[in-house]
Design an enzyme around this catalytic site. Sequence first.
Site, PDB file in Angstrom:
ATOM      1  N   LYS A 243       5.400   2.519  -2.702  1.00  0.00           N
ATOM      2  CA  LYS A 243       5.321   3.914  -3.112  1.00  0.00           C
ATOM      3  C   LYS A 243       5.577   3.974  -4.605  1.00  0.00           C
ATOM      4  CE  LYS A 243       4.344   7.634  -0.732  1.00  0.00           C
ATOM      5  NZ  LYS A 243       3.417   7.658   0.409  1.00  0.00           N
TER       6      LYS A 243
ATOM      7  N   LYS B 143       0.846  -1.198   0.000  1.00  0.00           N
ATOM      8  CA  LYS B 143       0.000   0.000   0.000  1.00  0.00           C
ATOM      9  C   LYS B 143       0.873   1.237   0.000  1.00  0.00           C
ATOM     10  CE  LYS B 143      -4.162   1.841   0.454  1.00  0.00           C
ATOM     11  NZ  LYS B 143      -3.781   2.901  -0.488  1.00  0.00           N
TER      12      LYS B 143
ATOM     13  N   THR C 265      -6.303  11.871   8.464  1.00  0.00           N
ATOM     14  CA  THR C 265      -4.978  12.066   9.061  1.00  0.00           C
ATOM     15  C   THR C 265      -5.052  13.057  10.214  1.00  0.00           C
ATOM     16  OG1 THR C 265      -3.985  11.631   6.898  1.00  0.00           O
ATOM     17  CG2 THR C 265      -2.570  12.590   8.581  1.00  0.00           C
TER      18      THR C 265
END
Length: 424
Positions: free
Chosen positions: A114, A78, A198
Site C-alpha cells: 500500500k 500489489k 468489485t
Amino acid sequence: MSYIEPAPIKDKENPLESMMQRFDKAVELLGISEEMYHILKVPRKQVIVGLPVTMDSGEIKTFEGYRVIHSTILGPSKGGIRFDPAVNLDEVRALAAWMTWKCAVVDIPYGGAKGGVACNPREMSAGEIERLMRAYTTAMLDVFGPDQDIPAPDMGTGPREMAWLMDEYSKSKGMTVPAVVTGKPLVLGGSLGRTEATGRGVMVSALAGMEKLRINPYRATAVVQGFGNVGSHAALLLRERGVAIHAISDISGAYYNDKGIDVAAAVAYRDNNKGSLEGFTGAELISGDDIFTIPVDVLVPAAKEDVITRRNVESIQAKMIVEGANGPTSFKADDIINDKGIMVVPDILANAGGVTVSYFEWVQNRIGYKWTLERVNRRTDRIMKDSFDKVYETSLKYKVSLRIAAYIVAIDKVSSTYKYRGGF
C-alpha cells in the site's frame, strides 16, 4: 464512475485493529509458530520519502509519501496509492497487510502493499496533483516494477493518476512499461471489466451464499448500503439475476421501496445529480441507519468501515451479509452475528473482485493481448466462486465463521509457501 480499490481508514472504531484480532484468531487455530507469526505480521519493506512540489503559486511545498511492502512471498506486491490528508505510516502498514490476505484468499500470485501521500487533492489543481504523482513515482523507482511492486488507484487517485505514474516510470526505463501499474485508462492498457469488478465479486459471493442457504435469487430481496462504485454495480448485477433491491442508500439517506427499486433508474439519477441520490423519487426516503433493520435476505454494506457494530447488530434482520466495503463490521459484533445465525461473506473475499481484475490487467499487459469483456467476467466469476467454495469448506472443517475461515485459507497459503521457498 472510475474504479477505486475499496480500503478502510482509521476512525474511532479502528477497523484495522479488528482485522488484527481476526488474524490472531486464525493463527491460533492453525497452530502457527511464534516465529512464523512475526514473519507474517512484520512488513518486508517500509519506505518514507519527502516530495518537494512546485505549487501553482510558485511556492515549493514538501509532502510526505509512503510505500509499505508487506509481503512478496507469493509474488510481486500489489496495492493502491491514496492521496488523503489522514495518510500515515501506521495506516499504510495495516492496509498493506490487508492486501496480502485478500490476494491469498483468492489465490492470486501477489503479495500485499500500500502507498500514500499526506495531501488534500480536493484543494489542489490538476497540475499540482500531476507534479506530486510524478515526484512520488520518481522517488519510488527502485520500489515499483512489473515484477516487484505494482500500484493501483485508491482513495483520492484514479486512472488519470495511474497514467501519469506509468508515463514517469516508462521515461526512466526508456520504453513504455504498462504492466508497472493497474487501474489505467483503457487506451493505456487498462482492462475491460475493471470498473464494475468489485461489485461483480460481491454479486458472485452473494449468489454463492444464497445457494448454500437455499435461497432462490428470483424470490430473494436485498438492501445495499452505499451507492458508489461498488454498491451501485452490486445492486445492478444482483437485480439482473433476479434479486429485488428493496433499499439503497448514500450520504443523503436511505431510499426504500417494498416493491423493489428500479436500480438502473437510480444509477441514472445519481449520475445526473452530482453523484447523489438526494431527491430520488423512485423510493421512500428513510433514515440512513434504518437500512440495517429492513427484513431481507441479503444486506450489502458497501460504503465505509464499522457501520455494523454492537450498537446496531441486534436490529439486523438479514439472513446474509456480503461485505462490499472493507471493515464494515467491527470485531465486537462478530460473535453476536454468529449467534444470530447470519452468514457473513467477509470483505477479504467478497470485495476481492477488484484486485482479481487488476491481476488480469497486469497479465494482459505482460502478454500484449487484450481480453474481451466476456472473458474477463467469466474468469472473475470462476475465481470468486472457487474461492468462496474453498472458504466455505474450511469453515466446516474448523467449525468457524466464513470470516475466520477466509483468514485461515490466506494465512495457511502464505505460510506454506514461505516454508516451501526455504525461508527459514
